[in-house]
Motif scaffolding. Structure first.
Motif, PDB file in Angstrom:
ATOM      1  N   VAL A 332       0.832  -1.207   0.000  1.00  0.00           N
ATOM      2  CA  VAL A 332       0.000   0.000   0.000  1.00  0.00           C
ATOM      3  C   VAL A 332       0.864   1.253   0.000  1.00  0.00           C
ATOM      4  O   VAL A 332       0.640   2.192  -0.792  1.00  0.00           O
ATOM      5  CB  VAL A 332      -0.952  -0.011   1.211  1.00  0.00           C
ATOM      6  N   VAL A 333       1.860   1.301   0.859  1.00  0.00           N
ATOM      7  CA  VAL A 333       2.730   2.483   0.925  1.00  0.00           C
ATOM      8  C   VAL A 333       3.512   2.651  -0.369  1.00  0.00           C
ATOM      9  O   VAL A 333       3.685   3.772  -0.871  1.00  0.00           O
ATOM     10  CB  VAL A 333       3.675   2.383   2.141  1.00  0.00           C
ATOM     11  N   MET A 334       3.985   1.534  -0.944  1.00  0.00           N
ATOM     12  CA  MET A 334       4.698   1.611  -2.219  1.00  0.00           C
ATOM     13  C   MET A 334       3.805   2.216  -3.302  1.00  0.00           C
ATOM     14  O   MET A 334       4.236   3.073  -4.085  1.00  0.00           O
ATOM     15  CB  MET A 334       5.156   0.220  -2.648  1.00  0.00           C
ATOM     16  N   MET A 335       2.555   1.766  -3.363  1.00  0.00           N
ATOM     17  CA  MET A 335       1.645   2.264  -4.389  1.00  0.00           C
ATOM     18  C   MET A 335       1.358   3.748  -4.202  1.00  0.00           C
ATOM     19  O   MET A 335       1.238   4.506  -5.163  1.00  0.00           O
ATOM     20  CB  MET A 335       0.349   1.457  -4.369  1.00  0.00           C
ATOM     21  N   LEU A 336       1.268   4.204  -2.947  1.00  0.00           N
ATOM     22  CA  LEU A 336       0.901   5.590  -2.674  1.00  0.00           C
ATOM     23  C   LEU A 336       2.068   6.558  -2.839  1.00  0.00           C
ATOM     24  O   LEU A 336       1.876   7.714  -3.246  1.00  0.00           O
ATOM     25  CB  LEU A 336       0.339   5.710  -1.257  1.00  0.00           C
ATOM     26  N   LEU A 337       3.290   6.114  -2.539  1.00  0.00           N
ATOM     27  CA  LEU A 337       4.404   7.048  -2.423  1.00  0.00           C
ATOM     28  C   LEU A 337       5.497   6.894  -3.468  1.00  0.00           C
ATOM     29  O   LEU A 337       6.390   7.735  -3.537  1.00  0.00           O
ATOM     30  CB  LEU A 337       5.035   6.931  -1.022  1.00  0.00           C
ATOM     31  N   SER A 338       5.471   5.830  -4.274  1.00  0.00           N
ATOM     32  CA  SER A 338       6.580   5.605  -5.197  1.00  0.00           C
ATOM     33  C   SER A 338       6.744   6.750  -6.197  1.00  0.00           C
ATOM     34  O   SER A 338       7.867   7.180  -6.495  1.00  0.00           O
ATOM     35  CB  SER A 338       6.382   4.289  -5.952  1.00  0.00           C
ATOM     36  N   SER A 339       5.639   7.260  -6.738  1.00  0.00           N
ATOM     37  CA  SER A 339       5.759   8.339  -7.719  1.00  0.00           C
ATOM     38  C   SER A 339       6.309   9.609  -7.083  1.00  0.00           C
ATOM     39  O   SER A 339       7.123  10.327  -7.683  1.00  0.00           O
ATOM     40  CB  SER A 339       4.399   8.619  -8.371  1.00  0.00           C
ATOM     41  N   ARG A 340       5.894   9.899  -5.842  1.00  0.00           N
ATOM     42  CA  ARG A 340       6.421  11.081  -5.148  1.00  0.00           C
ATOM     43  C   ARG A 340       7.906  10.907  -4.854  1.00  0.00           C
ATOM     44  O   ARG A 340       8.689  11.854  -4.937  1.00  0.00           O
ATOM     45  CB  ARG A 340       5.639  11.316  -3.858  1.00  0.00           C
ATOM     46  N   SER A 341       8.288   9.688  -4.488  1.00  0.00           N
ATOM     47  CA  SER A 341       9.697   9.414  -4.235  1.00  0.00           C
ATOM     48  C   SER A 341      10.529   9.611  -5.494  1.00  0.00           C
ATOM     49  O   SER A 341      11.641  10.160  -5.452  1.00  0.00           O
ATOM     50  CB  SER A 341       9.849   7.975  -3.722  1.00  0.00           C
ATOM     51  N   ALA A 342       9.985   9.165  -6.630  1.00  0.00           N
ATOM     52  CA  ALA A 342      10.702   9.343  -7.895  1.00  0.00           C
ATOM     53  C   ALA A 342      10.890  10.819  -8.214  1.00  0.00           C
ATOM     54  O   ALA A 342      11.965  11.245  -8.657  1.00  0.00           O
ATOM     55  CB  ALA A 342       9.940   8.640  -9.013  1.00  0.00           C
ATOM     56  N   ALA A 343       9.843  11.614  -7.986  1.00  0.00           N
ATOM     57  CA  ALA A 343       9.933  13.047  -8.268  1.00  0.00           C
ATOM     58  C   ALA A 343      10.958  13.728  -7.363  1.00  0.00           C
ATOM     59  O   ALA A 343      11.737  14.582  -7.792  1.00  0.00           O
ATOM     60  CB  ALA A 343       8.557  13.701  -8.096  1.00  0.00           C
TER      61      ALA A 343
END
Length: 482
Positions: A332-343
């Motif tokens: 769940v956390v990966m799905m929610l935050l991965s794109s923000r982490s990439a940015a």
């Protein structure tokens, strides 16, 4: 991003022969949606299998009378085949057709799953899991390569996003599906459920996907020696780690000699090969080498944490379903935050996220020391959430660092190498840690022994993660200006 037990799917790309423009699929067309559904489902089956089997291990062991070492091989047999052969699968797709190899992998996976469901002894199940891993190695590289060659250029990014997102959903469903099947049916259905799913994949992709291949691959000699030496090196190392406490000293030394000889032979073969399975020039990049070293350590810890937590919770009396759900925060956390982490990593670079991320994971591992034979949700969730936050912070920057350090012509191989390294990290950790922390035989059924071993494993995982942070901090430092 490397694939781990959290269900993170790694793009494993290959050189793409463009499909004629008039054969490109529109993502929004009926055919395009059906093809994408088939590719998502095929990848999802392989991801689902990893998370589902972990949940079922304790029940499998009790039913078949398996030792802890045999249960380790139920996990490691699959990982060994996948880690060893994932690059081979990509190369075969380039040579013989990506759709063909993908479908062969799906059918192979389905047949191996039927055989796993019918296994009567631990040894049979281990051998069949190896065969299942071979099928996964054939299908895993194909999905993304088919997307890149089959869909219109304007639709590819969205199609890849859909593929990645639904792969994450498949991982999230794994603990629910596996736990429910174990609690309400039988562990054998954990494997049997793959059959109708694989049949649907073949129906969805069969005649709808235009075939593509690399026209230059047919004229190149396939690196058979490199593939064989990879299997021998990983297999001998895994066996030595798993059986270290039971082998005679001479036999143990022999295993390590075979592993070392195969590794040295692999390097020699790859250096001389005109078309190596792994171009060793990639490791001339300090960033590429450091990112893969960090991957080995972090994904080793991830594999061990998810395995030991599920076993410890079941010995504490949790059902298979609720124990499996303990890993849900990771997905769940990966799905929610991965794109923000990439940015964020794109703005500040990968070094800080890839250092802080493993440290957060290490803190999560230490928080999980609270779990014991009387654990409740409040003992589990804080550690899993902190671990998940760290993982979400490091995975996207890791992918960017690996691909950014490789020349464009080797982007697919670089991604594949990182995928294989991640699998190998989990493979080695699951093989080594039970013996290191004093677990053997049927200790996984004994609350006192299991809890003592579990706590030792969490400390080791924290150490691996701190080492991963140190590798990132030192290996990803900016190059000195001249």
């Amino acid at each position: 991003m490397p694939g781990g037990r959290a269900g993170v799917a790694t793009p494993v790309t290959t050189a793409a022969e463009p499909v004629p423009a008039d054969e490109h699929l529109d993502r929004r067309s009926a055919q395009g949606r059906l093809v994408l559904a088939g590719l998502v489902l095929g990848t999802g089956v392989a991801i689902l299998d990893g998370s589902v089997v972990n949940v079922a291990l304790r029940t499998i062991g009790a039913d078949l009378g398996a030792s802890l070492a045999q249960l380790q091989w139920v996990v490691n047999g699959y990982l060994l085949a996948l880690a060893s052969l994932v690059l081979v699968g990509g190369g075969l797709g380039d040579r013989w057709g990506r759709r063909r190899v993908y479908e062969v992998g799906v059918v192979w996976f389905a047949l191996a799953s039927v055989a796993c469901a019918l296994a009567q002894t631990p040894a049979q199940l281990v051998g069949l899991r190896v065969l299942q891993g071979v099928g996964a190695a054939l299908l895993t590289p194909g999905a993304l390569a088919i997307i890149q060659t089959t869909f219109r250029p304007a639709d590819r990014a969205a199609a890849i996003g859909t593929w990645a997102g639904f792969s994450g959903i498949a991982a999230a469903l794994g603990p629910f599906v596996g736990g429910w099947l174990v609690d309400h049916a039988s562990w054998r259905w954990v494997f049997a459920i793959n059959v109708p799913l694989c049949a649907a994949v073949v129906l969805l992709t069969g005649r709808r996907v235009p075939e593509s291949r690399d026209p230059g691959a047919a004229g190149r000699r396939f690196d058979v020696a490199g593939a064989v030496l990879t299997v021998v090196a990983l297999g001998a190392t895994t066996y030595a780690l798993t059986a270290a406490g039971t082998l005679a000293p001479v036999a143990l030394v022999g295993c390590w000699v075979v592993a070392a000889a195969a590794a040295v032979g692999f390097v020699a073969v790859e250096r001389r090969s005109a078309h190596p399975l792994v171009p060793l020039s990639l490791f001339g990049s300090r960033v590429f080498s450091a990112a893969n070293a960090m991957t080995l350590l972090v994904y080793g810890a991830l594999g061990a944490v998810t395995l030991f937590v599920v076993l410890e919770l079941q010995v504490a009396g949790w059902s298979a379903l609720t124990a499996g759900m303990s890993a849900l925060p990771l997905t769940v956390v990966m799905m929610l935050l991965s794109s923000r982490s990439a940015a964020l990593a794109e703005r500040i670079g990968p070094r800080l996220p890839m250092t802080v991320g493993p440290l957060l994971c290490a803190a999560g591992s230490l928080l999980l020391l609270r779990v014991d034979a009387s654990a409740g949700w409040l003992d589990v969730l804080p550690g899993m959430v902190v671990f998940a936050l760290g993982l979400a912070g490091l995975v996207s920057p890791l992918t960017a660092a690996v691909l950014g350090a490789a020349p464009d012509r080797h982007a697919g191989v670089a991604s594949g190498v990182n995928n294989a390294v991640a699998r190998a990290g989990s493979l080695f950790a699951v093989a080594a840690l039970p013996g290191v922390v004093g677990l053997a035989g049927e200790d996984y059924l004994d609350p006192v022994a299991m809890t003592a071993g579990y706590r030792g494993a969490m400390l080791w995982c924290a150490g691996l993660l701190v080492a991963g942070a140190a590798v990132s901090w030192l290996g990803l430092r900016p190059a000195a200006r001249r």
